[in-house]
Design an enzyme around this catalytic site. Structure first.
Site, PDB file in Angstrom:
ATOM      1  N   GLU A 118      57.996 -49.502  -2.390  1.00 32.99           N
ATOM      2  CA  GLU A 118      56.710 -49.334  -3.095  1.00 32.99           C
ATOM      3  C   GLU A 118      56.474 -47.879  -3.508  1.00 32.99           C
ATOM      4  O   GLU A 118      57.119 -46.957  -2.985  1.00 32.99           O
ATOM      5  CB  GLU A 118      55.552 -49.827  -2.225  1.00 32.99           C
TER       6      GLU A 118
ATOM      7  N   LYS B  27      48.810 -50.197  11.039  1.00 26.97           N
ATOM      8  CA  LYS B  27      48.152 -49.146  11.826  1.00 26.97           C
ATOM      9  C   LYS B  27      46.929 -49.710  12.518  1.00 26.97           C
ATOM     10  O   LYS B  27      46.270 -50.606  11.977  1.00 26.97           O
ATOM     11  CB  LYS B  27      47.663 -48.040  10.883  1.00 26.97           C
TER      12      LYS B  27
HETATM   13  N1  PSU Z   1      49.404 -48.455   5.273  1.00 22.86           N
HETATM   14  C1  PSU Z   1      50.158 -47.377   5.551  1.00 22.86           C
HETATM   15  N2  PSU Z   1      50.643 -46.599   4.521  1.00 22.86           N
HETATM   16  C2  PSU Z   1      50.367 -46.906   3.211  1.00 22.86           C
HETATM   17  C3  PSU Z   1      49.573 -48.067   2.938  1.00 22.86           C
HETATM   18  C4  PSU Z   1      49.118 -48.806   3.981  1.00 22.86           C
HETATM   19  O1  PSU Z   1      50.411 -47.097   6.713  1.00 22.86           O
HETATM   20  O2  PSU Z   1      50.805 -46.171   2.308  1.00 22.86           O
HETATM   21  C5  PSU Z   1      49.305 -48.446   1.508  1.00 22.86           C
HETATM   22  C6  PSU Z   1      50.275 -49.568   1.065  1.00 22.86           C
HETATM   23  O3  PSU Z   1      50.574 -49.376  -0.299  1.00 22.86           O
HETATM   24  C7  PSU Z   1      49.423 -50.815   1.245  1.00 22.86           C
HETATM   25  C8  PSU Z   1      48.073 -50.297   0.821  1.00 22.86           C
HETATM   26  O4  PSU Z   1      49.842 -51.908   0.455  1.00 22.86           O
HETATM   27  O5  PSU Z   1      47.995 -48.991   1.384  1.00 22.86           O
HETATM   28  C9  PSU Z   1      46.936 -51.168   1.301  1.00 22.86           C
HETATM   29  O6  PSU Z   1      45.755 -50.753   0.694  1.00 22.86           O
HETATM   30  P1  PSU Z   1      44.433 -51.661   0.810  1.00 22.86           P
HETATM   31  O7  PSU Z   1      44.065 -51.594   2.260  1.00 22.86           O
HETATM   32  O8  PSU Z   1      43.437 -50.996  -0.089  1.00 22.86           O
HETATM   33  O9  PSU Z   1      44.819 -53.027   0.357  1.00 22.86           O
END
Ligand code: PSU
Ligand code: MN
Length: 305
Positions: A25, A159
């Protein structure tokens, strides 16, 4: 789709020959880590996948075109350009139609990987159900993507900025198998355990590949999660990181951060509060996932022949 899709020739050739390809990604580069560590991580991870005998395909959107496999200048753009938008499922058509740059999240990357037939995707952590969901209703679109898109995701769990038991419940409801690679417990990103069990432990990737293959043959839509704990030597101390996360969450709350901004806010805040220790751990776990993901893609390519 050809009007807005560019597959790197090396990736296209590998897919055609049924050689192992691993998707990566771009939000992790643009919104997940600071420069220049993000750029170094992106390059290193591609190198690890190559060293294992698979082809890396980092995915992102440049001027409204979805790129499957990024050039060095594309990587630099995602690492440095703070104007790049974070693209999940709902954002995709807006970015394409208006010719913008966009970094794909887990959900966004899965959509593009499925289009081109990439089965394995490596990242750090998934999005999930946020703590305080009863008030905010904040559930990452990564989970609803896993419900409908046939891509397996290798990650180090989620996390504990998130509500891990509720995240696992939503994945169960969505029909997503959550496997533990050499672990009985779902990992919590910086640490090896969350205290929550996985659906099944798998000690070899051939078994994981067989499970993915069976799911495909049965036409059971949706993804699979292979949770791979951070290596012991790189894991942070539980009490230390728990305290930092609690403080980061309190700061986000006090500042009223919400919606798509909250995950990047927390990631950045945790790096600052740990003086970069969390970043070192984050990079180590992504590299470990890249190795396992490449091996899984190889095991899967052998089954599919
Ligand atoms: N968790 C991490 N590192 C990240 C992300 C999540 O430890 O970089 C990023 C990923 O791209 C994940 C996104 O898909 O955040 C999720 O965002 P949201 O909670 O807004 O869906
Ligand atoms: Mn959200």
């Amino acid at each position: 789709m050809q009007n807005f899709l560019d597959i790197h020739p090396e990736v296209a050739a590998a897919l055609k020959a049924n050689k192992p390809v691993v998707a990566l990604e771009s939000t992790i580069i643009s919104h997940g880590m600071p420069y220049p560590q993000n750029l170094a991580m992106a390059r290193e991870v591609e190198g690890i996948i190559r060293a294992e005998g698979a082809i890396p395909a980092t995915i992102g959107i440049i001027k409204g075109r979805v790129k499957i496999g990024l050039s060095e200048s594309d990587l630099l753009n995602f690492a440095q350009n703070t104007q790049v938008e974070k693209v999940s499922r709902r954002d995709f058509p807006l970015i394409i139609a208006q010719g913008k740059d966009g970094a794909t999240t887990v959900a966004g990357t899965m959509i593009a990987a499925e289009w081109v037939g990439i089965k394995v995707f490596v990242t750090g952590g998934l999005g999930g159900v946020h703590r305080g969901v009863d008030q905010s209703w904040d559930i990452s679109a990564d989970l609803t993507e896993l419900m409908q898109t046939d891509v397996s995701v290798v990650c180090a769990g989620v996390k504990s900025i998130l509500d891990i038991p509720k995240t696992l419940e939503v994945l169960e409801t969505a029909g997503v198998p959550v496997l533990g690679y050499r672990t009985d417990d779902f990992p919590s990103f910086f640490t090896r355990s969350s205290g929550c069990p996985v659906l099944q432990r798998c000690d070899d990737l051939k078994t994981v590949a067989k499970i993915i293959h069976a799911k495909q043959v049965m036409k059971l839509k949706g993804g699979l999660v292979l949770a791979n704990p951070i290596p012991e030597a790189d894991a942070l101390e539980v009490a230390f990181i728990d305290k930092v996360i609690a403080e980061a969450l309190a700061e986000a709350d006090a500042k009223g951060v919400s919606g798509k901004a909250i995950t990047p806010f927390l990631l950045k805040n945790i790096v600052e509060r740990t003086q970069g220790k969390s970043l070192v751990a984050n990079i180590a776990l992504v590299k470990n996932n890249a190795k396992v993901g490449a091996q899984l893609a190889k095991a899967l390519a052998e089954i599919e022949i």
